[in-house]
Design a protein around this motif. Structure first.
Motif, PDB file in Angstrom:
ATOM      1  N   ILE A 122       0.865  -1.176   0.000  1.00 33.76           N
ATOM      2  CA  ILE A 122       0.000   0.000   0.000  1.00 33.76           C
ATOM      3  C   ILE A 122       0.905   1.231   0.000  1.00 33.76           C
ATOM      4  N   ILE A 123       0.617   2.163  -0.905  1.00 39.48           N
ATOM      5  CA  ILE A 123       1.444   3.360  -1.055  1.00 39.48           C
ATOM      6  C   ILE A 123       0.551   4.581  -0.870  1.00 39.48           C
ATOM      7  N   ASN A 124       0.876   5.398   0.112  1.00 44.62           N
ATOM      8  CA  ASN A 124       0.093   6.590   0.409  1.00 44.62           C
ATOM      9  C   ASN A 124       0.826   7.841  -0.056  1.00 44.62           C
ATOM     10  N   MET A 125       0.108   8.744  -0.691  1.00 46.80           N
ATOM     11  CA  MET A 125       0.729   9.952  -1.216  1.00 46.80           C
ATOM     12  C   MET A 125       0.611  11.086  -0.204  1.00 46.80           C
ATOM     13  N   SER A 126       1.738  11.407   0.414  1.00 45.91           N
ATOM     14  CA  SER A 126       1.817  12.559   1.302  1.00 45.91           C
ATOM     15  C   SER A 126       2.339  13.738   0.471  1.00 45.91           C
ATOM     16  N   SER A 127       3.078  14.631   1.068  1.00 46.77           N
ATOM     17  CA  SER A 127       3.631  15.789   0.372  1.00 46.77           C
ATOM     18  C   SER A 127       4.664  16.444   1.267  1.00 46.77           C
ATOM     19  N   LEU A 128       5.637  17.107   0.655  1.00 44.78           N
ATOM     20  CA  LEU A 128       6.576  17.884   1.463  1.00 44.78           C
ATOM     21  C   LEU A 128       5.871  19.027   2.188  1.00 44.78           C
ATOM     22  N   SER A 129       4.679  19.390   1.744  1.00 42.54           N
ATOM     23  CA  SER A 129       3.878  20.372   2.481  1.00 42.54           C
ATOM     24  C   SER A 129       3.516  19.847   3.861  1.00 42.54           C
ATOM     25  N   GLY A 130       3.437  18.530   3.987  1.00 47.77           N
ATOM     26  CA  GLY A 130       3.159  17.923   5.277  1.00 47.77           C
ATOM     27  C   GLY A 130       4.372  17.843   6.169  1.00 47.77           C
ATOM     28  N   LYS A 131       5.543  18.075   5.604  1.00 45.52           N
ATOM     29  CA  LYS A 131       6.784  18.084   6.384  1.00 45.52           C
ATOM     30  C   LYS A 131       7.091  19.487   6.902  1.00 45.52           C
ATOM     31  N   SER A 132       6.893  20.486   6.042  1.00 47.82           N
ATOM     32  CA  SER A 132       7.303  21.851   6.400  1.00 47.82           C
ATOM     33  C   SER A 132       6.143  22.797   6.629  1.00 47.82           C
ATOM     34  N   GLY A 133       4.993  22.506   6.031  1.00 51.07           N
ATOM     35  CA  GLY A 133       3.880  23.449   6.070  1.00 51.07           C
ATOM     36  C   GLY A 133       4.056  24.540   5.036  1.00 51.07           C
ATOM     37  N   ASN A 134       2.964  24.918   4.403  1.00 55.24           N
ATOM     38  CA  ASN A 134       2.979  26.011   3.432  1.00 55.24           C
ATOM     39  C   ASN A 134       1.952  27.059   3.817  1.00 55.24           C
ATOM     40  N   PRO A 135       2.293  28.341   3.743  1.00 52.42           N
ATOM     41  CA  PRO A 135       1.288  29.377   3.987  1.00 52.42           C
ATOM     42  C   PRO A 135       0.112  29.202   3.031  1.00 52.42           C
ATOM     43  N   ILE A 152       4.967   8.371   0.029  1.00 53.39           N
ATOM     44  CA  ILE A 152       5.808   9.217  -0.820  1.00 53.39           C
ATOM     45  C   ILE A 152       5.463  10.666  -0.512  1.00 53.39           C
ATOM     46  N   GLN A 153       6.486  11.505  -0.392  1.00 56.11           N
ATOM     47  CA  GLN A 153       6.282  12.942  -0.209  1.00 56.11           C
ATOM     48  C   GLN A 153       6.845  13.684  -1.422  1.00 56.11           C
ATOM     49  N   PRO A 154       6.017  13.934  -2.428  1.00 54.42           N
ATOM     50  CA  PRO A 154       6.496  14.743  -3.556  1.00 54.42           C
ATOM     51  C   PRO A 154       6.694  16.196  -3.135  1.00 54.42           C
ATOM     52  N   GLY A 155       7.601  16.844  -3.829  1.00 58.19           N
ATOM     53  CA  GLY A 155       7.769  18.284  -3.665  1.00 58.19           C
ATOM     54  C   GLY A 155       6.979  19.008  -4.740  1.00 58.19           C
ATOM     55  N   LEU A 156       7.608  19.976  -5.380  1.00 57.80           N
ATOM     56  CA  LEU A 156       6.962  20.732  -6.447  1.00 57.80           C
ATOM     57  C   LEU A 156       7.002  19.905  -7.724  1.00 57.80           C
ATOM     58  N   ILE A 157       5.864  19.377  -8.127  1.00 58.16           N
ATOM     59  CA  ILE A 157       5.761  18.527  -9.315  1.00 58.16           C
ATOM     60  C   ILE A 157       4.903  19.245 -10.357  1.00 58.16           C
ATOM     61  N   ARG A 158       5.328  19.157 -11.599  1.00 54.82           N
ATOM     62  CA  ARG A 158       4.633  19.877 -12.666  1.00 54.82           C
ATOM     63  C   ARG A 158       3.358  19.125 -13.068  1.00 54.82           C
ATOM     64  N   THR A 159       2.252  19.517 -12.476  1.00 55.20           N
ATOM     65  CA  THR A 159       0.945  18.924 -12.773  1.00 55.20           C
ATOM     66  C   THR A 159      -0.050  20.057 -13.012  1.00 55.20           C
ATOM     67  N   GLU A 189      11.055  10.935   0.045  1.00 59.39           N
ATOM     68  CA  GLU A 189      10.906  12.291  -0.456  1.00 59.39           C
ATOM     69  C   GLU A 189      11.319  12.347  -1.914  1.00 59.39           C
ATOM     70  N   VAL A 190      10.463  12.919  -2.753  1.00 65.07           N
ATOM     71  CA  VAL A 190      10.757  13.100  -4.175  1.00 65.07           C
ATOM     72  C   VAL A 190      10.611  14.589  -4.441  1.00 65.07           C
ATOM     73  N   GLY A 191      11.670  15.322  -4.091  1.00 67.15           N
ATOM     74  CA  GLY A 191      11.542  16.782  -4.121  1.00 67.15           C
ATOM     75  C   GLY A 191      12.751  17.534  -4.614  1.00 67.15           C
ATOM     76  N   GLY A 192      13.661  16.849  -5.292  1.00 68.38           N
ATOM     77  CA  GLY A 192      14.820  17.548  -5.831  1.00 68.38           C
ATOM     78  C   GLY A 192      15.749  18.120  -4.786  1.00 68.38           C
ATOM     79  N   GLY A 193      15.680  17.593  -3.555  1.00 66.52           N
ATOM     80  CA  GLY A 193      16.537  18.055  -2.471  1.00 66.52           C
ATOM     81  C   GLY A 193      15.913  19.140  -1.612  1.00 66.52           C
ATOM     82  N   ARG A 194      14.697  19.564  -1.937  1.00 64.70           N
ATOM     83  CA  ARG A 194      14.028  20.593  -1.152  1.00 64.70           C
ATOM     84  C   ARG A 194      13.742  20.066   0.256  1.00 64.70           C
ATOM     85  N   LEU A 195      14.044  20.899   1.250  1.00 64.58           N
ATOM     86  CA  LEU A 195      13.778  20.620   2.666  1.00 64.58           C
ATOM     87  C   LEU A 195      14.646  19.507   3.229  1.00 64.58           C
ATOM     88  N   MET A 196      15.770  19.177   2.580  1.00 64.49           N
ATOM     89  CA  MET A 196      16.621  18.122   3.149  1.00 64.49           C
ATOM     90  C   MET A 196      17.456  18.687   4.297  1.00 64.49           C
TER      91      MET A 196
END
Length: 246
Positions: free
Chosen positions: A136-149, A182-189, A239-246
């Motif tokens: 089972i694979i759940n889609m989180s986000s780096l927004s859940g790691k750092s928070g976004n305004p 998985i925690q994606p970062g900024l993905i082009r969608t 994390e799949v975010g290009g190194g963001r928030l590492m």
């Protein structure tokens, strides 16, 4: 037996009419999997399934409704006789500042992400624990790691998915069922490209790799977690975010 990392396996991917979900469905199919694409946009997901290939079907599904999620799981088993992988990918955004966010927008994001993921984990694991295996694979986000305004709802929901993943992983490990996130970062969608251009560019500039990711790059992480290559991993967050928030 089909060749490929998912040869002979059956997977459900929610939110699969477009974006990351569709990219995951395509990659799973390329690696021999049979895919049930699920989405609240039933006409769209049926068209998407036709584009994915011959071992794919599209099924309408509202992940916030218990009966709807259960139906998709039962349909997958009727269609194929088994269920090996479930990807909880469906998601929405309702961004606004604390002052402007409505209770309805908060509740909508929580329902789709948290209740939807929980319903998916529960329904899929009921089948998988009987067969003694599953991913089972759940889609989180780096927004859940750092928070976004402007994303108090989305950030909270995505952080909650991490806790849910770890709790479910501990419950199901002895039954041979793995649960990872998985925690994606900024993905082009389409979802992120709806952002104001200057905001998108500013976020992209903060990424060490200096670019947004592509849906196929998130799909690669999902393929790894779905396959036997990750057979000794559960409760992990990639994390799949290009190194963001590492």
């Amino acid at each position: 037996m089909m060749s490929g990392l998912l040869g002979g396996k059956v997977a459900i991917v929610t939110g699969a009419a477009g974006g990351i979900g569709l990219a995951i469905a395509h990659l799973f199919h390329e690696h021999g999997g049979s895919i049930v694409l699920a989405d609240v946009d039933e006409p769209g997901v049926r068209r998407a399934a036709e584009a994915v290939g011959p071992r794919a079907i599209g099924v309408g599904c509202d992940v916030t409704e218990e009966d709807s999620v259960q139906y998709v799981v039962e349909e997958a088993v009727r269609w194929s006789g088994r269920l090996d992988v479930f990807v909880n990918n469906a998601g929405v955004t309702r961004d606004a500042s604390l002052r402007k966010m409505t209770v309805a927008d908060f509740d909508t994001v929580m329902a789709v992400h948290l209740r939807g993921t929980w319903l998916g984990v529960r329904a899929a694991s009921a089948v998988m624990r009987e067969s003694g295996s599953g991913s089972i694979i759940n889609m989180s986000s780096l927004s859940g790691k750092s928070g976004n305004p402007g994303q108090t709802n989305y950030s909270a929901a995505k952080a909650g998915i991490v806790g849910m993943t770890k709790a479910a992983a501990k419950e199901l490990a002895h039954k041979g069922v793995r649960v990872n996130a998985i925690q994606p970062g900024l993905i082009r969608t389409p979802m992120t490209e709806a952002m104001a251009a200057e905001v998108f560019q500013a976020r992209e500039a903060d990424i060490p790799m200096k670019r947004a990711g592509e849906p196929a790059e998130v799909a690669g992480a999902a393929l790894f977690l779905a396959s036997s290559l990750s057979s000794y991993m559960t409760g992990a967050v990639l994390e799949v975010g290009g190194g963001r928030l590492m």
